[in-house]
Motif scaffolding. Sequence first.
Motif, PDB file in Angstrom:
ATOM      1  N   GLU A  54       0.833  -1.202   0.000  1.00  0.00           N
ATOM      2  CA  GLU A  54       0.000   0.000   0.000  1.00  0.00           C
ATOM      3  C   GLU A  54       0.871   1.255   0.000  1.00  0.00           C
ATOM      4  O   GLU A  54       0.578   2.221  -0.716  1.00  0.00           O
ATOM      5  CB  GLU A  54      -0.912   0.011   1.222  1.00  0.00           C
ATOM      6  N   ARG A  55       1.921   1.251   0.806  1.00  0.00           N
ATOM      7  CA  ARG A  55       2.810   2.415   0.855  1.00  0.00           C
ATOM      8  C   ARG A  55       3.494   2.653  -0.482  1.00  0.00           C
ATOM      9  O   ARG A  55       3.609   3.789  -0.939  1.00  0.00           O
ATOM     10  CB  ARG A  55       3.858   2.227   1.943  1.00  0.00           C
ATOM     11  N   VAL A  56       3.967   1.588  -1.107  1.00  0.00           N
ATOM     12  CA  VAL A  56       4.617   1.727  -2.405  1.00  0.00           C
ATOM     13  C   VAL A  56       3.625   2.263  -3.437  1.00  0.00           C
ATOM     14  O   VAL A  56       3.953   3.148  -4.233  1.00  0.00           O
ATOM     15  CB  VAL A  56       5.235   0.383  -2.863  1.00  0.00           C
ATOM     16  N   ALA A  57       2.408   1.756  -3.416  1.00  0.00           N
ATOM     17  CA  ALA A  57       1.391   2.239  -4.351  1.00  0.00           C
ATOM     18  C   ALA A  57       1.099   3.716  -4.112  1.00  0.00           C
ATOM     19  O   ALA A  57       0.950   4.495  -5.065  1.00  0.00           O
ATOM     20  CB  ALA A  57       0.113   1.416  -4.208  1.00  0.00           C
ATOM     21  N   GLN A  58       1.030   4.115  -2.852  1.00  0.00           N
ATOM     22  CA  GLN A  58       0.786   5.519  -2.538  1.00  0.00           C
ATOM     23  C   GLN A  58       1.943   6.393  -3.012  1.00  0.00           C
ATOM     24  O   GLN A  58       1.732   7.471  -3.577  1.00  0.00           O
ATOM     25  CB  GLN A  58       0.578   5.688  -1.035  1.00  0.00           C
ATOM     26  N   LEU A  59       3.179   5.942  -2.806  1.00  0.00           N
ATOM     27  CA  LEU A  59       4.333   6.704  -3.270  1.00  0.00           C
ATOM     28  C   LEU A  59       4.358   6.810  -4.799  1.00  0.00           C
ATOM     29  O   LEU A  59       4.697   7.860  -5.356  1.00  0.00           O
ATOM     30  CB  LEU A  59       5.628   6.066  -2.769  1.00  0.00           C
ATOM     31  N   GLU A  60       4.005   5.737  -5.478  1.00  0.00           N
ATOM     32  CA  GLU A  60       3.951   5.783  -6.940  1.00  0.00           C
ATOM     33  C   GLU A  60       2.891   6.773  -7.408  1.00  0.00           C
ATOM     34  O   GLU A  60       3.114   7.541  -8.351  1.00  0.00           O
ATOM     35  CB  GLU A  60       3.668   4.391  -7.504  1.00  0.00           C
ATOM     36  N   LEU A  61       1.740   6.769  -6.744  1.00  0.00           N
ATOM     37  CA  LEU A  61       0.668   7.700  -7.093  1.00  0.00           C
ATOM     38  C   LEU A  61       1.109   9.142  -6.869  1.00  0.00           C
ATOM     39  O   LEU A  61       0.894  10.009  -7.727  1.00  0.00           O
ATOM     40  CB  LEU A  61      -0.583   7.393  -6.266  1.00  0.00           C
ATOM     41  N   GLU A  62       1.749   9.411  -5.742  1.00  0.00           N
ATOM     42  CA  GLU A  62       2.238  10.763  -5.469  1.00  0.00           C
ATOM     43  C   GLU A  62       3.294  11.181  -6.492  1.00  0.00           C
ATOM     44  O   GLU A  62       3.315  12.333  -6.921  1.00  0.00           O
ATOM     45  CB  GLU A  62       2.808  10.842  -4.051  1.00  0.00           C
ATOM     46  N   GLY A  63       4.146  10.273  -6.892  1.00  0.00           N
ATOM     47  CA  GLY A  63       5.155  10.575  -7.910  1.00  0.00           C
ATOM     48  C   GLY A  63       4.511  10.923  -9.247  1.00  0.00           C
ATOM     49  O   GLY A  63       4.928  11.876  -9.921  1.00  0.00           O
ATOM     50  N   ARG A  64       3.491  10.155  -9.641  1.00  0.00           N
ATOM     51  CA  ARG A  64       2.783  10.457 -10.888  1.00  0.00           C
ATOM     52  C   ARG A  64       2.087  11.810 -10.808  1.00  0.00           C
ATOM     53  O   ARG A  64       2.107  12.586 -11.764  1.00  0.00           O
ATOM     54  CB  ARG A  64       1.764   9.361 -11.189  1.00  0.00           C
ATOM     55  N   GLU A  65       1.481  12.097  -9.653  1.00  0.00           N
ATOM     56  CA  GLU A  65       0.810  13.394  -9.487  1.00  0.00           C
ATOM     57  C   GLU A  65       1.818  14.533  -9.572  1.00  0.00           C
ATOM     58  O   GLU A  65       1.539  15.571 -10.188  1.00  0.00           O
ATOM     59  CB  GLU A  65       0.060  13.434  -8.155  1.00  0.00           C
ATOM     60  N   ARG A  66       2.994  14.382  -8.969  1.00  0.00           N
ATOM     61  CA  ARG A  66       4.030  15.405  -9.052  1.00  0.00           C
ATOM     62  C   ARG A  66       4.495  15.595 -10.486  1.00  0.00           C
ATOM     63  O   ARG A  66       4.701  16.727 -10.940  1.00  0.00           O
ATOM     64  CB  ARG A  66       5.211  15.031  -8.167  1.00  0.00           C
ATOM     65  N   ASP A  67       4.678  14.487 -11.210  1.00  0.00           N
ATOM     66  CA  ASP A  67       5.096  14.583 -12.606  1.00  0.00           C
ATOM     67  C   ASP A  67       4.048  15.323 -13.436  1.00  0.00           C
ATOM     68  O   ASP A  67       4.387  16.161 -14.274  1.00  0.00           O
ATOM     69  CB  ASP A  67       5.340  13.192 -13.198  1.00  0.00           C
ATOM     70  N   ARG A  69       1.837  17.503 -12.355  1.00  0.00           N
ATOM     71  CA  ARG A  69       1.845  18.913 -11.963  1.00  0.00           C
ATOM     72  C   ARG A  69       3.046  19.635 -12.569  1.00  0.00           C
ATOM     73  O   ARG A  69       2.928  20.764 -13.045  1.00  0.00           O
ATOM     74  CB  ARG A  69       1.875  19.018 -10.434  1.00  0.00           C
ATOM     75  N   LEU A  70       4.203  18.991 -12.571  1.00  0.00           N
ATOM     76  CA  LEU A  70       5.396  19.578 -13.164  1.00  0.00           C
ATOM     77  C   LEU A  70       5.197  19.800 -14.658  1.00  0.00           C
ATOM     78  O   LEU A  70       5.588  20.841 -15.202  1.00  0.00           O
ATOM     79  CB  LEU A  70       6.606  18.693 -12.895  1.00  0.00           C
ATOM     80  N   ASN A  71       4.593  18.835 -15.346  1.00  0.00           N
ATOM     81  CA  ASN A  71       4.307  18.991 -16.777  1.00  0.00           C
ATOM     82  C   ASN A  71       3.344  20.144 -17.014  1.00  0.00           C
ATOM     83  O   ASN A  71       3.506  20.909 -17.969  1.00  0.00           O
ATOM     84  CB  ASN A  71       3.749  17.697 -17.356  1.00  0.00           C
ATOM     85  N   GLU A  72       2.328  20.274 -16.152  1.00  0.00           N
ATOM     86  CA  GLU A  72       1.390  21.392 -16.285  1.00  0.00           C
ATOM     87  C   GLU A  72       2.110  22.723 -16.117  1.00  0.00           C
ATOM     88  O   GLU A  72       1.862  23.672 -16.878  1.00  0.00           O
ATOM     89  CB  GLU A  72       0.276  21.274 -15.247  1.00  0.00           C
ATOM     90  N   LEU A  73       3.006  22.804 -15.132  1.00  0.00           N
ATOM     91  CA  LEU A  73       3.747  24.042 -14.913  1.00  0.00           C
ATOM     92  C   LEU A  73       4.674  24.347 -16.084  1.00  0.00           C
ATOM     93  O   LEU A  73       4.826  25.508 -16.482  1.00  0.00           O
ATOM     94  CB  LEU A  73       4.538  23.959 -13.611  1.00  0.00           C
ATOM     95  N   ALA A  74       5.315  23.325 -16.638  1.00  0.00           N
ATOM     96  CA  ALA A  74       6.190  23.534 -17.788  1.00  0.00           C
ATOM     97  C   ALA A  74       5.384  24.013 -18.994  1.00  0.00           C
ATOM     98  O   ALA A  74       5.817  24.913 -19.729  1.00  0.00           O
ATOM     99  CB  ALA A  74       6.944  22.245 -18.116  1.00  0.00           C
ATOM    100  N   GLU A  75       4.206  23.428 -19.217  1.00  0.00           N
ATOM    101  CA  GLU A  75       3.346  23.866 -20.312  1.00  0.00           C
ATOM    102  C   GLU A  75       2.881  25.300 -20.093  1.00  0.00           C
ATOM    103  O   GLU A  75       2.820  26.091 -21.045  1.00  0.00           O
ATOM    104  CB  GLU A  75       2.144  22.935 -20.447  1.00  0.00           C
ATOM    105  N   ALA A  76       2.560  25.658 -18.867  1.00  0.00           N
ATOM    106  CA  ALA A  76       2.128  27.018 -18.576  1.00  0.00           C
ATOM    107  C   ALA A  76       3.264  28.002 -18.840  1.00  0.00           C
ATOM    108  O   ALA A  76       3.041  29.083 -19.399  1.00  0.00           O
ATOM    109  CB  ALA A  76       1.648  27.120 -17.134  1.00  0.00           C
ATOM    110  N   GLU A  77       4.482  27.659 -18.467  1.00  0.00           N
ATOM    111  CA  GLU A  77       5.634  28.533 -18.712  1.00  0.00           C
ATOM    112  C   GLU A  77       5.886  28.676 -20.207  1.00  0.00           C
ATOM    113  O   GLU A  77       6.162  29.772 -20.701  1.00  0.00           O
ATOM    114  CB  GLU A  77       6.873  27.984 -17.999  1.00  0.00           C
ATOM    115  N   LEU A  78       5.777  27.578 -20.938  1.00  0.00           N
ATOM    116  CA  LEU A  78       5.946  27.625 -22.386  1.00  0.00           C
ATOM    117  C   LEU A  78       4.881  28.514 -23.016  1.00  0.00           C
ATOM    118  O   LEU A  78       5.173  29.331 -23.895  1.00  0.00           O
ATOM    119  CB  LEU A  78       5.901  26.207 -22.963  1.00  0.00           C
ATOM    120  N   PHE A  79       3.652  28.371 -22.561  1.00  0.00           N
ATOM    121  CA  PHE A  79       2.562  29.190 -23.075  1.00  0.00           C
ATOM    122  C   PHE A  79       2.814  30.666 -22.768  1.00  0.00           C
ATOM    123  O   PHE A  79       2.608  31.541 -23.619  1.00  0.00           O
ATOM    124  CB  PHE A  79       1.230  28.732 -22.458  1.00  0.00           C
TER     125      PHE A  79
END
Length: 112
Positions: A54-67, A69-79
Motif C-alpha cells: 500500500e505504501r509503495v502504491a501511494q508513493l507511486e501515485l504521489e510521484g505520478r501526481e508530481r510529474d 503537476r510539473l508537466n502542467e507548470l512547464a506547459e504554462a511557462e511555455l505558453f
Amino acid sequence: MEDLLIPLFAIFFTIGVPVLAFATHFALRPLVRDVTQALGPRKQDRETIALLRERVAQLELEGRERDERLNELAEAELFRRQLEERAGGTTPAIPPPATPTPAAPGSPPPGP
C-alpha cells in the motif's frame, strides 16, 4: 476358514478403518499444522507485506501526481513565453518572495 474371511473383513472395515482414521487424524493434525506454519508466511508477515505494498502504491501515485503537476507548470511557462514573444514585449516576472533580513544583535525586534 474361507467362510470367516468375509465377516472378518466386514468387522475390520466397519470398526478398524474408522479407528485408524481417527488415530491418524489426531496424530498427524498437529504435525501438519506445525509444518504449514513453518513453511508458509505468517499472518503478521502477510500484513506487513500488504502494508508495504500500500505504501509503495501511494508513493507511486504521489510521484505520478508530481510529474503531472510539473508537466502542467512547464506547459504554462511555455505558453507564457509564447504569448510574450507574440506580444513583442516582455511581461514582468513574478518577484521572488521577500526574505527577512536578520536583525543586528541588541536591536529591538521588528514590530508591526
